[in-house]
Design a protein around this motif. Structure first.
Motif, PDB file in Angstrom:
ATOM      1  N   ALA A  59      23.351  55.230   6.906  1.00 41.84           N
ATOM      2  CA  ALA A  59      24.598  54.851   7.576  1.00 41.84           C
ATOM      3  C   ALA A  59      24.373  54.682   9.072  1.00 41.84           C
ATOM      4  O   ALA A  59      24.940  53.778   9.706  1.00 41.84           O
ATOM      5  N   ALA A  60      23.540  55.533   9.661  1.00 48.48           N
ATOM      6  CA  ALA A  60      23.239  55.434  11.090  1.00 48.48           C
ATOM      7  C   ALA A  60      22.485  54.142  11.402  1.00 48.48           C
ATOM      8  O   ALA A  60      22.748  53.482  12.410  1.00 48.48           O
ATOM      9  N   LYS A  61      21.545  53.773  10.538  1.00 53.80           N
ATOM     10  CA  LYS A  61      20.826  52.509  10.728  1.00 53.80           C
ATOM     11  C   LYS A  61      21.779  51.330  10.676  1.00 53.80           C
ATOM     12  O   LYS A  61      21.714  50.411  11.502  1.00 53.80           O
ATOM     13  N   LEU A  62      22.668  51.338   9.683  1.00 55.39           N
ATOM     14  CA  LEU A  62      23.639  50.253   9.545  1.00 55.39           C
ATOM     15  C   LEU A  62      24.555  50.182  10.764  1.00 55.39           C
ATOM     16  O   LEU A  62      24.905  49.091  11.233  1.00 55.39           O
ATOM     17  N   ALA A  63      24.934  51.358  11.304  1.00 54.84           N
ATOM     18  CA  ALA A  63      25.872  51.406  12.427  1.00 54.84           C
ATOM     19  C   ALA A  63      25.382  50.608  13.628  1.00 54.84           C
ATOM     20  O   ALA A  63      26.184  49.994  14.339  1.00 54.84           O
ATOM     21  N   VAL A  64      24.066  50.597  13.871  1.00 60.46           N
ATOM     22  CA  VAL A  64      23.546  49.937  15.074  1.00 60.46           C
ATOM     23  C   VAL A  64      22.887  48.586  14.782  1.00 60.46           C
ATOM     24  O   VAL A  64      22.506  47.877  15.711  1.00 60.46           O
ATOM     25  N   THR A  65      22.757  48.235  13.497  1.00 57.99           N
ATOM     26  CA  THR A  65      22.088  46.964  13.173  1.00 57.99           C
ATOM     27  C   THR A  65      22.925  46.054  12.285  1.00 57.99           C
ATOM     28  O   THR A  65      22.590  44.884  12.103  1.00 57.99           O
ATOM     29  N   GLY A  66      24.019  46.571  11.710  1.00 60.68           N
ATOM     30  CA  GLY A  66      24.775  45.809  10.724  1.00 60.68           C
ATOM     31  C   GLY A  66      25.688  44.754  11.321  1.00 60.68           C
ATOM     32  O   GLY A  66      25.996  44.769  12.510  1.00 60.68           O
ATOM     33  N   PRO A  67      26.145  43.832  10.469  1.00 58.06           N
ATOM     34  CA  PRO A  67      27.068  42.780  10.913  1.00 58.06           C
ATOM     35  C   PRO A  67      28.503  43.297  11.037  1.00 58.06           C
ATOM     36  O   PRO A  67      28.847  44.347  10.488  1.00 58.06           O
ATOM     37  N   VAL A  68      29.315  42.555  11.761  1.00 63.32           N
ATOM     38  CA  VAL A  68      30.724  42.909  11.941  1.00 63.32           C
ATOM     39  C   VAL A  68      31.576  42.057  11.000  1.00 63.32           C
ATOM     40  O   VAL A  68      31.383  40.851  10.895  1.00 63.32           O
ATOM     41  N   ARG A  69      32.489  42.705  10.313  1.00 62.20           N
ATOM     42  CA  ARG A  69      33.470  41.987   9.492  1.00 62.20           C
ATOM     43  C   ARG A  69      34.852  42.514   9.829  1.00 62.20           C
ATOM     44  O   ARG A  69      34.994  43.606  10.395  1.00 62.20           O
ATOM     45  N   ARG A  70      35.868  41.776   9.481  1.00 59.82           N
ATOM     46  CA  ARG A  70      37.231  42.176   9.792  1.00 59.82           C
ATOM     47  C   ARG A  70      37.956  42.600   8.526  1.00 59.82           C
ATOM     48  O   ARG A  70      37.809  41.978   7.471  1.00 59.82           O
ATOM     49  N   ILE A  71      38.733  43.680   8.638  1.00 58.92           N
ATOM     50  CA  ILE A  71      39.496  44.175   7.496  1.00 58.92           C
ATOM     51  C   ILE A  71      40.961  44.373   7.890  1.00 58.92           C
ATOM     52  O   ILE A  71      41.315  44.394   9.073  1.00 58.92           O
ATOM     53  N   ASP A  72      41.790  44.524   6.873  1.00 59.44           N
ATOM     54  CA  ASP A  72      43.224  44.697   7.076  1.00 59.44           C
ATOM     55  C   ASP A  72      43.559  46.159   7.370  1.00 59.44           C
ATOM     56  O   ASP A  72      42.766  47.062   7.107  1.00 59.44           O
ATOM     57  N   LEU A  73      44.771  46.352   7.852  1.00 61.67           N
ATOM     58  CA  LEU A  73      45.298  47.694   8.079  1.00 61.67           C
ATOM     59  C   LEU A  73      46.698  47.750   7.486  1.00 61.67           C
ATOM     60  O   LEU A  73      47.512  46.850   7.705  1.00 61.67           O
ATOM     61  N   GLY A  74      46.971  48.779   6.706  1.00 65.81           N
ATOM     62  CA  GLY A  74      48.312  48.973   6.183  1.00 65.81           C
ATOM     63  C   GLY A  74      49.135  49.814   7.134  1.00 65.81           C
ATOM     64  O   GLY A  74      48.592  50.605   7.919  1.00 65.81           O
ATOM     65  N   GLU A  75      50.449  49.656   7.057  1.00 63.30           N
ATOM     66  CA  GLU A  75      51.363  50.483   7.853  1.00 63.30           C
ATOM     67  C   GLU A  75      52.570  50.862   7.011  1.00 63.30           C
ATOM     68  O   GLU A  75      53.071  50.049   6.234  1.00 63.30           O
ATOM     69  N   VAL A  76      53.029  52.099   7.178  1.00 64.49           N
ATOM     70  CA  VAL A  76      54.278  52.538   6.564  1.00 64.49           C
ATOM     71  C   VAL A  76      55.076  53.265   7.633  1.00 64.49           C
ATOM     72  O   VAL A  76      54.610  54.239   8.216  1.00 64.49           O
ATOM     73  N   ASN A  77      56.268  52.760   7.902  1.00 61.15           N
ATOM     74  CA  ASN A  77      57.114  53.318   8.967  1.00 61.15           C
ATOM     75  C   ASN A  77      56.344  53.465  10.273  1.00 61.15           C
ATOM     76  O   ASN A  77      56.527  54.428  11.022  1.00 61.15           O
ATOM     77  N   GLY A  78      55.452  52.504  10.533  1.00 60.21           N
ATOM     78  CA  GLY A  78      54.673  52.511  11.765  1.00 60.21           C
ATOM     79  C   GLY A  78      53.425  53.359  11.733  1.00 60.21           C
ATOM     80  O   GLY A  78      52.666  53.389  12.710  1.00 60.21           O
ATOM     81  N   VAL A  79      53.163  54.065  10.620  1.00 60.42           N
ATOM     82  CA  VAL A  79      51.970  54.904  10.476  1.00 60.42           C
ATOM     83  C   VAL A  79      50.880  54.085   9.784  1.00 60.42           C
ATOM     84  O   VAL A  79      51.108  53.523   8.712  1.00 60.42           O
ATOM     85  N   ALA A  80      49.707  54.037  10.384  1.00 58.00           N
ATOM     86  CA  ALA A  80      48.619  53.207   9.849  1.00 58.00           C
ATOM     87  C   ALA A  80      47.887  53.912   8.714  1.00 58.00           C
ATOM     88  O   ALA A  80      47.811  55.131   8.662  1.00 58.00           O
ATOM     89  N   PHE A  81      47.342  53.115   7.794  1.00 61.74           N
ATOM     90  CA  PHE A  81      46.458  53.648   6.760  1.00 61.74           C
ATOM     91  C   PHE A  81      45.444  52.593   6.350  1.00 61.74           C
ATOM     92  O   PHE A  81      45.739  51.409   6.302  1.00 61.74           O
ATOM     93  N   PHE A  82      44.230  53.046   6.073  1.00 65.16           N
ATOM     94  CA  PHE A  82      43.157  52.167   5.610  1.00 65.16           C
ATOM     95  C   PHE A  82      43.156  52.036   4.092  1.00 65.16           C
ATOM     96  O   PHE A  82      42.930  50.958   3.553  1.00 65.16           O
ATOM     97  N   ASN A  83      43.344  53.148   3.396  1.00 61.37           N
ATOM     98  CA  ASN A  83      43.126  53.184   1.950  1.00 61.37           C
ATOM     99  C   ASN A  83      44.413  53.023   1.150  1.00 61.37           C
ATOM    100  O   ASN A  83      44.640  51.998   0.519  1.00 61.37           O
ATOM    101  N   VAL A  84      45.252  54.059   1.155  1.00 62.91           N
ATOM    102  CA  VAL A  84      46.465  54.017   0.350  1.00 62.91           C
ATOM    103  C   VAL A  84      47.532  54.923   0.949  1.00 62.91           C
ATOM    104  O   VAL A  84      47.220  55.934   1.582  1.00 62.91           O
ATOM    105  N   ALA A  85      48.774  54.532   0.742  1.00 64.24           N
ATOM    106  CA  ALA A  85      49.920  55.393   1.039  1.00 64.24           C
ATOM    107  C   ALA A  85      50.640  55.611  -0.284  1.00 64.24           C
ATOM    108  O   ALA A  85      50.760  54.689  -1.085  1.00 64.24           O
ATOM    109  N   SER A  86      51.111  56.826  -0.515  1.00 67.35           N
ATOM    110  CA  SER A  86      51.662  57.111  -1.830  1.00 67.35           C
ATOM    111  C   SER A  86      52.757  58.164  -1.780  1.00 67.35           C
ATOM    112  O   SER A  86      52.876  58.939  -0.833  1.00 67.35           O
TER     113      SER A  86
END
Length: 293
Positions: free
Chosen positions: A108-135
């Motif tokens: 993971a450390a090797k990837l952190a300094v050599t890997g490519p950048v991609r863009r991902i979405d962010l979820g929000e519920v009542n203004g609170v952010a989440f990456f994975n799931v809100a339930s």
């Protein structure tokens, strides 16, 4: 990416793998010509504040921690546009799994300094952010049941132990779900709204869910009793639970959930808000260093 970069490093050195993570990332940064600025974040609120405070001074943010730590960083990452590199140090590491980031700290450390950048979405519920799931429902009780000691003792299997205890006392609730202009009335033990792919120690939101598809995946489970869960569980691991007649699935960019009584909402493992809940997806607002999709 340029050869010479500055990186803000946020790692909980008190965590079980904290010192090892520091050693691994320092070595890999030295090899890649990346200068580290180490931030000491003792409280959850310090993480976003530190990221915002270093905007314009660093080129990326390296966070060592679990999904809760990454969740705390999410709003500041979206606001500043700084790319995120992940050192998976949590119990479940669901976002790392979703993105295909190695769970081995050295890799993971090797990837952190050599890997490519991609863009991902962010979820929000009542203004609170989440990456994975809100339930709403079982997962809230699970978050309360799953103590730090259980995580330390059982690791990812602690989720199964806690889930068994919670399932035995589960009680259904009624909710109105509005999505894509339609209203759905459900009797449910669990409603999940997923932005990513994995959650809860390896469960899958939907078999085709992705963190960069610009939509939220929604499901509602209506079980008659805890004895049905062992039959449903394997399909939840694979994200194929929508094939069951007592699991209802939808997807969209905006979702509203109302319940008769105010109910807590779990975002990425922490209870942060309550119903009525308004969800939205923010497509592509977070840059991450990860393998290509």
């Amino acid at each position: 990416m340029s050869a010479r970069r500055n990186a803000l490093l946020i790692v909980n050195t008190k965590a079980r793998q904290g010192q090892r993570a520091l050693d691994e990332i320092r070595e890999e940064c030295a090899r890649a010509g990346v200068a580290l600025v180490h931030a000491d974040c003792r409280e959850r609120e310090d993480i976003a504040e530190s990221i915002r405070g270093h905007a314009g001074k660093v080129d990326m943010v390296i966070v060592g921690g679990g999904d809760g730590t990454l969740n705390a960083a999410a709003p500041a990452l979206a606001d500043t546009g700084l790319p995120l590199a992940i050192l998976p140090m949590g119990t479940a590491n669901d976002l790392a799994r979703t993105l295909g980031i190695p769970l081995d700290l050295r890799e993971a450390a090797k990837l952190a300094v050599t890997g490519p950048v991609r863009r991902i979405d962010l979820g929000e519920v009542n203004g609170v952010a989440f990456f994975n799931v809100a339930s709403i429902g079982l997962s809230v009780e699970l978050a309360r049941e799953l103590t730090r000691e259980m995580k330390r003792r059982w690791g990812v299997f602690g989720y199964a132990v806690a889930a068994f205890r919670v399932l035995r006392r589960m009680a259904p609730f009624r909710a109105d779900i509005r999505i894509n202009g339609k209203r759905h009335r459900v009797k449910s033990v669990q409603i999940g709204v997923g932005n990513g792919r994995h959650y809860g120690g390896g469960m899958t939101v939907q078999e085709n869910a992705a963190p960069d598809d610009g939509k939220l995946d929604v499901y509602s489970i209506d079980l008659r009793g805890w004895w049905e869960w062992p039959f449903l569980f394997p399909d939840f691991r694979r994200g194929r639970h929508g094939h069951w007649k007592n699991v209802h699935c939808w997807y969209g960019q905006e979702v509203e959930i109302a319940t008769r009584h105010r109910r807590p909402v779990n975002t990425d493992g922490d209870i942060t808000t309550h119903t009525p809940a308004r969800f939205r997806v923010r497509p592509g607002v977070v840059a991450v260093i990860a393998p290509p999709r």
